[in-house]
Design a protein around this motif. Structure first.
Motif, PDB file in Angstrom:
ATOM      1  N   PHE A   1       0.846  -1.175   0.000  1.00  0.00           N
ATOM      2  CA  PHE A   1       0.000   0.000   0.000  1.00  0.00           C
ATOM      3  C   PHE A   1       0.889   1.234   0.000  1.00  0.00           C
ATOM      4  N   GLN A   2       0.293   2.364  -0.317  1.00  0.00           N
ATOM      5  CA  GLN A   2       1.040   3.615  -0.324  1.00  0.00           C
ATOM      6  C   GLN A   2       0.795   4.363   0.979  1.00  0.00           C
ATOM      7  N   ALA A   3       1.852   4.888   1.530  1.00  0.00           N
ATOM      8  CA  ALA A   3       1.764   5.561   2.812  1.00  0.00           C
ATOM      9  C   ALA A   3       2.328   6.974   2.687  1.00  0.00           C
ATOM     10  N   THR A   4       1.444   7.953   2.675  1.00  0.00           N
ATOM     11  CA  THR A   4       1.924   9.327   2.626  1.00  0.00           C
ATOM     12  C   THR A   4       2.519   9.745   3.959  1.00  0.00           C
ATOM     13  N   THR A   5       2.137   9.044   4.998  1.00  0.00           N
ATOM     14  CA  THR A   5       2.643   9.342   6.333  1.00  0.00           C
ATOM     15  C   THR A   5       3.113   8.066   7.009  1.00  0.00           C
ATOM     16  N   MET A   6       4.287   8.122   7.569  1.00  0.00           N
ATOM     17  CA  MET A   6       4.812   7.021   8.375  1.00  0.00           C
ATOM     18  C   MET A   6       5.283   7.587   9.706  1.00  0.00           C
ATOM     19  N   PHE A   7       5.390   6.720  10.678  1.00  0.00           N
ATOM     20  CA  PHE A   7       5.762   7.140  12.021  1.00  0.00           C
ATOM     21  C   PHE A   7       6.946   6.321  12.507  1.00  0.00           C
ATOM     22  N   TRP A   8       7.794   6.980  13.278  1.00  0.00           N
ATOM     23  CA  TRP A   8       8.947   6.306  13.886  1.00  0.00           C
ATOM     24  C   TRP A   8       8.838   6.358  15.400  1.00  0.00           C
TER      25      TRP A   8
ATOM     26  N   VAL B   1      -4.290   5.122  21.725  1.00  0.00           N
ATOM     27  CA  VAL B   1      -5.354   6.031  21.336  1.00  0.00           C
ATOM     28  C   VAL B   1      -4.901   6.915  20.190  1.00  0.00           C
ATOM     29  N   SER B   2      -5.846   7.235  19.334  1.00  0.00           N
ATOM     30  CA  SER B   2      -5.575   8.140  18.223  1.00  0.00           C
ATOM     31  C   SER B   2      -6.780   9.044  18.078  1.00  0.00           C
ATOM     32  N   ASP B   3      -6.563  10.354  17.961  1.00  0.00           N
ATOM     33  CA  ASP B   3      -7.749  11.177  17.755  1.00  0.00           C
ATOM     34  C   ASP B   3      -8.186  11.072  16.299  1.00  0.00           C
ATOM     35  N   ILE B   4      -9.438  11.377  16.054  1.00  0.00           N
ATOM     36  CA  ILE B   4     -10.013  11.079  14.747  1.00  0.00           C
ATOM     37  C   ILE B   4      -9.546  12.048  13.671  1.00  0.00           C
ATOM     38  N   TRP B   5      -8.791  13.077  14.063  1.00  0.00           N
ATOM     39  CA  TRP B   5      -8.397  14.094  13.089  1.00  0.00           C
ATOM     40  C   TRP B   5      -6.963  13.957  12.594  1.00  0.00           C
ATOM     41  N   ASN B   6      -6.168  13.147  13.291  1.00  0.00           N
ATOM     42  CA  ASN B   6      -4.831  12.920  12.741  1.00  0.00           C
ATOM     43  C   ASN B   6      -4.411  11.484  13.007  1.00  0.00           C
ATOM     44  N   ASP B   7      -3.285  11.128  12.454  1.00  0.00           N
ATOM     45  CA  ASP B   7      -2.856   9.738  12.455  1.00  0.00           C
ATOM     46  C   ASP B   7      -2.006   9.334  13.640  1.00  0.00           C
ATOM     47  N   LYS B   8      -1.628  10.278  14.478  1.00  0.00           N
ATOM     48  CA  LYS B   8      -0.737   9.931  15.576  1.00  0.00           C
ATOM     49  C   LYS B   8      -1.377   8.914  16.510  1.00  0.00           C
ATOM     50  N   VAL B   9      -0.584   7.914  16.894  1.00  0.00           N
ATOM     51  CA  VAL B   9      -1.034   6.924  17.871  1.00  0.00           C
ATOM     52  C   VAL B   9      -0.189   7.072  19.129  1.00  0.00           C
TER      53      VAL B   9
ATOM     54  N   ALA C   1       2.725   2.717   9.574  1.00  0.00           N
ATOM     55  CA  ALA C   1       2.081   3.471   8.512  1.00  0.00           C
ATOM     56  C   ALA C   1       0.606   3.133   8.511  1.00  0.00           C
ATOM     57  N   ARG C   2      -0.171   4.091   8.018  1.00  0.00           N
ATOM     58  CA  ARG C   2      -1.600   3.841   7.900  1.00  0.00           C
ATOM     59  C   ARG C   2      -1.955   3.716   6.431  1.00  0.00           C
TER      60      ARG C   2
END
Lengths: 118, 113
Positions: free
Chosen positions: A28-35, B93-101, A96-97
């Motif tokens: 899948f394509q991930a415009t945002t990833m987290f570290w 938890v993640s708020d519904i407006w951004n992707d941060k977990v 990634a989402r």
């Protein structure tokens, strides 16, 4: 479900060297990833948000010059630990989402990279 | 900003007994809630998630969780645990407006034979 890979799975390096960790979304394509980083017996701490085509957003207290993040494509983000020292030894995890509609707002996590700095 | 509390850092339980792992969160906006499991030296695996709708959520491996908005809780339960359930469990938890977990501190579940 969507798959996220990390490479390498573990790395040992000498103090003062730099180490690059890759995070890839395989199907899948991930415009945002987290570290994230995780110390032994502790939780995951978000380090930064990696945005494709733009600068990463770092969490408070994370040195951006120390932890360089590059999101070169929609499927690849890299974390470079520059001039690594023993205190940088940790378990680094990316996520990634999948926003294509099938991901259901779930974050997919890579298997992690264990960094040991001697 | 969101935060997550897991009151029990360690939970020992006998095999085939029921278990509940507690999770409370704080947020000023609507949230999504997750439970993840981590086995030693491995990444995270999603057990279940709450996005909306029914407050009772069923996940993999026989786990379920109930979202309680008034108590801001999302406790994880399993009616009968197995040795293989021994692992670290993280509420997130993640708020519904951004992707941060944002993750809680984790609960170490030890199943005793």
């Amino acid at each position: 479900g969507a798959v996220v890979s990390q490479h390498p799975s573990w790395v040992i390096c000498k103090s003062g060297t730099s180490v690059k960790i890759e995070c890839r979304s395989l199907d899948f394509q991930a415009t945002t990833m987290f570290w994230y980083r995780q110390f032994p017996k502790q939780s995951l701490m978000l380090m930064a948000t990696s945005n494709e085509g733009s600068k990463a957003t770092y969490e408070q207290g994370v040195e951006k010059d120390k932890f360089l993040i590059n999101h070169a494509s929609l499927t690849l983000s890299t974390l470079t630990v520059t001039s690594a020292h023993p205190e940088d030894s940790s378990f680094y995890i990316c996520s990634a989402r999948d926003r294509s509609g099938g991901g259901g707002y779930e974050q997919f996590f890579g298997p992690g990279t264990r960094l040991t700095v001697l | 900003a969101q935060s997550v509390t897991q009151l029990d850092s360690q939970v020992p339980v006998f095999e085939e007994a029921p278990v509940e792992l507690r999770c409370n969160y704080s947020s000023s906006v609507s949230v999504y809630l997750f439970w993840y499991v981590q086995y030693p030296n491995q990444g995270l695996q999603l057990l279940l998630k709450y996005l909306s709708g029914s407050t009772l959520v069923k996940g993999i491996n026989g786990f379920e969780a109930e979202f309680n908005k008034s108590q801001t809780s999302f406790h994880l339960r399993k009616p009968s645990v197995h040795i293989s359930d021994t692992a670290e469990y993280f509420c997130a938890v993640s708020d519904i407006w951004n992707d941060k977990v944002i993750f809680g501190p984790g609960t170490s579940l030890s199943v005793i034979p």
